[in-house]
Design a protein around this motif. Structure first.
Motif, PDB file in Angstrom:
ATOM      1  N   THR A   1       0.830  -1.206   0.000  1.00  0.00           N
ATOM      2  CA  THR A   1       0.000   0.000   0.000  1.00  0.00           C
ATOM      3  C   THR A   1       0.862   1.252   0.000  1.00  0.00           C
ATOM      4  N   VAL A   2       1.925   1.248   0.812  1.00  0.00           N
ATOM      5  CA  VAL A   2       2.828   2.395   0.869  1.00  0.00           C
ATOM      6  C   VAL A   2       3.505   2.604  -0.477  1.00  0.00           C
ATOM      7  N   ARG A   3       3.954   1.506  -1.104  1.00  0.00           N
ATOM      8  CA  ARG A   3       4.601   1.628  -2.416  1.00  0.00           C
ATOM      9  C   ARG A   3       3.638   2.174  -3.455  1.00  0.00           C
ATOM     10  N   LEU A   4       2.369   1.713  -3.380  1.00  0.00           N
ATOM     11  CA  LEU A   4       1.370   2.183  -4.337  1.00  0.00           C
ATOM     12  C   LEU A   4       1.134   3.683  -4.179  1.00  0.00           C
ATOM     13  N   ARG A   5       1.061   4.138  -2.909  1.00  0.00           N
ATOM     14  CA  ARG A   5       0.853   5.568  -2.677  1.00  0.00           C
ATOM     15  C   ARG A   5       2.052   6.379  -3.136  1.00  0.00           C
ATOM     16  N   LEU A   6       3.247   5.886  -2.874  1.00  0.00           N
ATOM     17  CA  LEU A   6       4.446   6.610  -3.297  1.00  0.00           C
ATOM     18  C   LEU A   6       4.544   6.679  -4.811  1.00  0.00           C
ATOM     19  N   SER A   7       4.068   5.617  -5.493  1.00  0.00           N
ATOM     20  CA  SER A   7       4.153   5.598  -6.948  1.00  0.00           C
ATOM     21  C   SER A   7       3.183   6.583  -7.587  1.00  0.00           C
ATOM     22  N   ASN A   8       2.242   7.111  -6.811  1.00  0.00           N
ATOM     23  CA  ASN A   8       1.264   8.056  -7.345  1.00  0.00           C
ATOM     24  C   ASN A   8       1.743   9.500  -7.318  1.00  0.00           C
ATOM     25  N   TRP A   9       2.911   9.745  -6.729  1.00  0.00           N
ATOM     26  CA  TRP A   9       3.328  11.140  -6.578  1.00  0.00           C
ATOM     27  C   TRP A   9       3.514  11.874  -7.908  1.00  0.00           C
ATOM     28  N   PRO A  10       3.919  11.207  -9.028  1.00  0.00           N
ATOM     29  CA  PRO A  10       4.000  11.964 -10.288  1.00  0.00           C
ATOM     30  C   PRO A  10       2.645  12.520 -10.726  1.00  0.00           C
ATOM     31  N   GLY A  11       1.555  11.764 -10.462  1.00  0.00           N
ATOM     32  CA  GLY A  11       0.233  12.272 -10.806  1.00  0.00           C
ATOM     33  C   GLY A  11      -0.129  13.494  -9.995  1.00  0.00           C
ATOM     34  N   TYR A  12       0.183  13.457  -8.707  1.00  0.00           N
ATOM     35  CA  TYR A  12      -0.075  14.624  -7.861  1.00  0.00           C
ATOM     36  C   TYR A  12       0.812  15.800  -8.275  1.00  0.00           C
ATOM     37  N   ALA A  13       2.047  15.512  -8.674  1.00  0.00           N
ATOM     38  CA  ALA A  13       2.950  16.571  -9.146  1.00  0.00           C
ATOM     39  C   ALA A  13       2.416  17.195 -10.427  1.00  0.00           C
TER      40      ALA A  13
ATOM     41  N   HIS B   1       0.468   4.767 -14.366  1.00  0.00           N
ATOM     42  CA  HIS B   1      -0.932   4.366 -14.394  1.00  0.00           C
ATOM     43  C   HIS B   1      -1.113   3.132 -15.272  1.00  0.00           C
ATOM     44  N   VAL B   2      -0.451   3.129 -16.422  1.00  0.00           N
ATOM     45  CA  VAL B   2      -0.537   1.979 -17.329  1.00  0.00           C
ATOM     46  C   VAL B   2       0.067   0.744 -16.678  1.00  0.00           C
ATOM     47  N   ARG B   3       1.198   0.909 -16.017  1.00  0.00           N
ATOM     48  CA  ARG B   3       1.878  -0.230 -15.396  1.00  0.00           C
ATOM     49  C   ARG B   3       1.016  -0.884 -14.326  1.00  0.00           C
ATOM     50  N   GLN B   4       0.235  -0.078 -13.611  1.00  0.00           N
ATOM     51  CA  GLN B   4      -0.578  -0.607 -12.521  1.00  0.00           C
ATOM     52  C   GLN B   4      -1.911  -1.184 -12.996  1.00  0.00           C
ATOM     53  N   SER B   5      -2.180  -1.086 -14.297  1.00  0.00           N
ATOM     54  CA  SER B   5      -3.459  -1.551 -14.831  1.00  0.00           C
ATOM     55  C   SER B   5      -3.350  -2.986 -15.344  1.00  0.00           C
ATOM     56  N   ASP B   6      -4.499  -3.665 -15.384  1.00  0.00           N
ATOM     57  CA  ASP B   6      -4.552  -5.015 -15.940  1.00  0.00           C
ATOM     58  C   ASP B   6      -4.805  -4.987 -17.437  1.00  0.00           C
ATOM     59  N   ASP B   7      -5.070  -3.795 -17.982  1.00  0.00           N
ATOM     60  CA  ASP B   7      -5.393  -3.661 -19.407  1.00  0.00           C
ATOM     61  C   ASP B   7      -4.312  -2.838 -20.095  1.00  0.00           C
ATOM     62  N   ARG B   8      -3.058  -3.275 -19.930  1.00  0.00           N
ATOM     63  CA  ARG B   8      -1.921  -2.460 -20.367  1.00  0.00           C
ATOM     64  C   ARG B   8      -1.876  -2.243 -21.878  1.00  0.00           C
ATOM     65  N   CYS B   9      -2.175  -3.283 -22.640  1.00  0.00           N
ATOM     66  CA  CYS B   9      -2.043  -3.173 -24.103  1.00  0.00           C
ATOM     67  C   CYS B   9      -2.961  -2.091 -24.671  1.00  0.00           C
ATOM     68  N   LYS B  10      -4.225  -2.107 -24.269  1.00  0.00           N
ATOM     69  CA  LYS B  10      -5.166  -1.112 -24.777  1.00  0.00           C
ATOM     70  C   LYS B  10      -4.823   0.281 -24.262  1.00  0.00           C
ATOM     71  N   LEU B  11      -4.373   0.356 -23.022  1.00  0.00           N
ATOM     72  CA  LEU B  11      -4.009   1.657 -22.472  1.00  0.00           C
ATOM     73  C   LEU B  11      -2.801   2.239 -23.196  1.00  0.00           C
ATOM     74  N   ARG B  12      -1.819   1.385 -23.494  1.00  0.00           N
ATOM     75  CA  ARG B  12      -0.643   1.861 -24.245  1.00  0.00           C
ATOM     76  C   ARG B  12      -1.069   2.399 -25.604  1.00  0.00           C
ATOM     77  N   LEU B  13      -2.010   1.723 -26.238  1.00  0.00           N
ATOM     78  CA  LEU B  13      -2.491   2.157 -27.550  1.00  0.00           C
ATOM     79  C   LEU B  13      -3.153   3.528 -27.451  1.00  0.00           C
ATOM     80  N   HIS B  14      -4.001   3.714 -26.445  1.00  0.00           N
ATOM     81  CA  HIS B  14      -4.666   5.012 -26.268  1.00  0.00           C
ATOM     82  C   HIS B  14      -3.658   6.108 -25.933  1.00  0.00           C
ATOM     83  N   GLY B  15      -2.656   5.785 -25.129  1.00  0.00           N
ATOM     84  CA  GLY B  15      -1.619   6.759 -24.822  1.00  0.00           C
ATOM     85  C   GLY B  15      -0.838   7.153 -26.054  1.00  0.00           C
ATOM     86  N   ALA B  16      -0.538   6.163 -26.914  1.00  0.00           N
ATOM     87  CA  ALA B  16       0.207   6.440 -28.142  1.00  0.00           C
ATOM     88  C   ALA B  16      -0.615   7.297 -29.101  1.00  0.00           C
TER      89      ALA B  16
END
Length: 201
Positions: free
Chosen positions: A15-27, A167-182
């Motif tokens: 949980t702590v790692r997940l919260r720390l990994s969110n700091w770029p979004g807050y930034a 956000h993409v890395r933490q998702s279970d739908d990485r392939c579709k998310l990568r496509l939308h990001g691209a």
């Protein structure tokens, strides 16, 4: 045999790692809010901070309260706040449609901001090197665009890129998310190139 208490520390660490990994979004969200403030301030006719950092013609438009320019400032201010919402959205898991929209916008923002800031830096370097000349009344602005606005845009772009990637890395739908990001990044790049070529924006 392990007790229930043995499972608490790993879950807590995750949980702590997940919260720390969110700091770029807050930034990214903080970046959007901070960048929106000058737009709204200048829309009131107050040119605080703009006299030496922005082109004189734009400062005059703001001080005179020219309606179309005030409208532009307000729209850009709200777009920056929308970017802040995107940053916050990238810190949380979302449903498929909302998640894809977040990644699409995040990829677009990352590309648009990095490209825009890169152009400022490149142009500033060329002016400083004497390769490109500018009008005398704009010469004093070169340093501001090279050392302030350019890096500021690039920092924002890289922050959105990082938040989107996490956000993409933490998702279970990485392939579709990568496509939308691209797709979002490509769309922003095409828009930036068209703006550069036509001189609009």
């Amino acid at each position: 045999m392990h007790s229930l208490d043995d499972t608490v520390p790993p879950v807590r660490h995750r949980t702590v790692r997940l919260r720390l990994s969110n700091w770029p979004g807050y930034a990214a969200a903080a970046w959007g809010v901070l960048f929106a403030v000058p737009s709204f301030v200048w829309a009131t006719g107050n040119a605080f901070g703009a006299q030496s950092t922005v082109a004189p013609s734009l400062v005059k438009l703001a001080r005179d309260g020219v309606p179309w320019f005030v409208a532009v400032l307000l729209v850009t201010g709200f777009l920056k706040l929308f970017g802040a919402l995107i940053g916050l959205g990238l810190t949380r898991p979302r449903g498929s449609r909302i998640g894809r929209l977040m990644v699409f916008c995040g990829g677009g923002a990352a590309t648009l901001l990095t490209w825009h800031g890169g152009l400022f830096v490149i142009h500033g370097v060329l002016v400083k090197a004497g390769v490109v000349s500018v009008e005398p009344d704009l010469a004093g602005l070169t340093g501001w665009y090279l050392y302030l606005w350019g890096p500021w845009f690039i920092i924002g772009g890289l922050t959105f890129a990082w938040a989107t990637a996490l956000h993409v890395r933490q998702s279970d739908d990485r392939c579709k998310l990568r496509l939308h990001g691209a797709v979002g990044a490509l769309g922003a790049l095409v828009l930036s190139l068209a703006s550069t070529v036509t001189g609009i924006g």
